[in-house]
Write an enzyme that holds these catalytic residues in place. Sequence first.
Site, PDB file in Angstrom:
ATOM      1  N   ARG A  86       0.964  -1.449  -0.311  1.00  0.00           N
ATOM      2  CA  ARG A  86      -0.188   0.214  -0.228  1.00  0.00           C
ATOM      3  C   ARG A  86       0.731   1.299   0.645  1.00  0.00           C
ATOM      4  NH1 ARG A  86      -5.125   1.848   2.083  1.00  0.00           N
ATOM      5  NH2 ARG A  86      -5.282   4.308   1.332  1.00  0.00           N
ATOM      6  N   ARG A  96      -5.931   0.379  -5.168  1.00  0.00           N
ATOM      7  CA  ARG A  96      -4.971  -0.160  -4.142  1.00  0.00           C
ATOM      8  C   ARG A  96      -5.317  -1.724  -3.420  1.00  0.00           C
ATOM      9  NH1 ARG A  96      -8.482   3.752  -1.498  1.00  0.00           N
ATOM     10  NH2 ARG A  96      -7.294   5.075  -0.600  1.00  0.00           N
ATOM     11  N   ASP A  99      -6.394  -1.942   1.322  1.00  0.00           N
ATOM     12  CA  ASP A  99      -6.572  -1.344   2.515  1.00  0.00           C
ATOM     13  C   ASP A  99      -7.698  -1.439   4.075  1.00  0.00           C
ATOM     14  OD1 ASP A  99      -7.634   1.855   3.613  1.00  0.00           O
ATOM     15  OD2 ASP A  99     -10.238   1.559   1.995  1.00  0.00           O
ATOM     16  N   ASP A 101      -9.258  -0.910   7.310  1.00  0.00           N
ATOM     17  CA  ASP A 101     -10.290   0.449   7.793  1.00  0.00           C
ATOM     18  C   ASP A 101     -10.628   0.619   9.349  1.00  0.00           C
ATOM     19  OD1 ASP A 101      -9.751   2.646   5.912  1.00  0.00           O
ATOM     20  OD2 ASP A 101     -11.847   1.456   4.765  1.00  0.00           O
TER      21      ASP A 101
END
Length: 166
Positions: A86, A96, A99, A101
Site C-alpha cells: 500500500r 489499492r 485497505d 479501515d
Amino acid sequence: MTERVQVYVGLGCNLGERKMTLSSAITALQSHPSFHEFVCSSLYESDPMGPQDQPDYLNAVAGFCTSMDAHELLAVLQSIEHEHGRVRDGSRWGARTLDLDLLLYGDAVIDSPTLSVPHPGIPVRSFVLLPLAELTPDLHVPEFGPVSELLSECRQFGIRRLDSTL
C-alpha cells in the site's frame, strides 16, 4: 492491564491477487499477539467507490478484541497495509493493494487529525454493512444506530457475496 475492547476492521483490495492479499492480511491480523477472539466475515465483491475505471474490490470485515489503544491499533493496520504494497499518495477512492479501515473501537467516538471512529463512511457503504451484519447483526454503531437499520437504508447495488472462503 488495560481492558480488552471489541474492534471491527474493514478489509478491501482491488489490485493484484485480491484473494491472496486478503488471506494474507487476515493471517497477519489473526496472528498478531495483541488480537484475540478473531472472527471474519465472508468475502464480498463490490463495484469501486469513486472512479469506475478500476477493478472491482474484494471486501470483508474482521472483528477481534485488543487491549491496544486506537492509535496504536491504527499504526499496526497501516504497517500491515504497507507490508502488502500500500502506498499512501493522498488520493481518495483510488485502486489499492490493501485497505484496512478501523471501523469501530468498542463504543468509542474518536475524532483526531489521524483517526475518526466510528468510521464516517459506515452508513453508506454496503461493502461494510453487509459483512458487519453477518458478524454481529444486533450491533449498535455509536452516533449512527443499529447495523440492521443502517443496512435497510443503504443502497446495495453492485455488491455480491462470494461463496468462496479464505
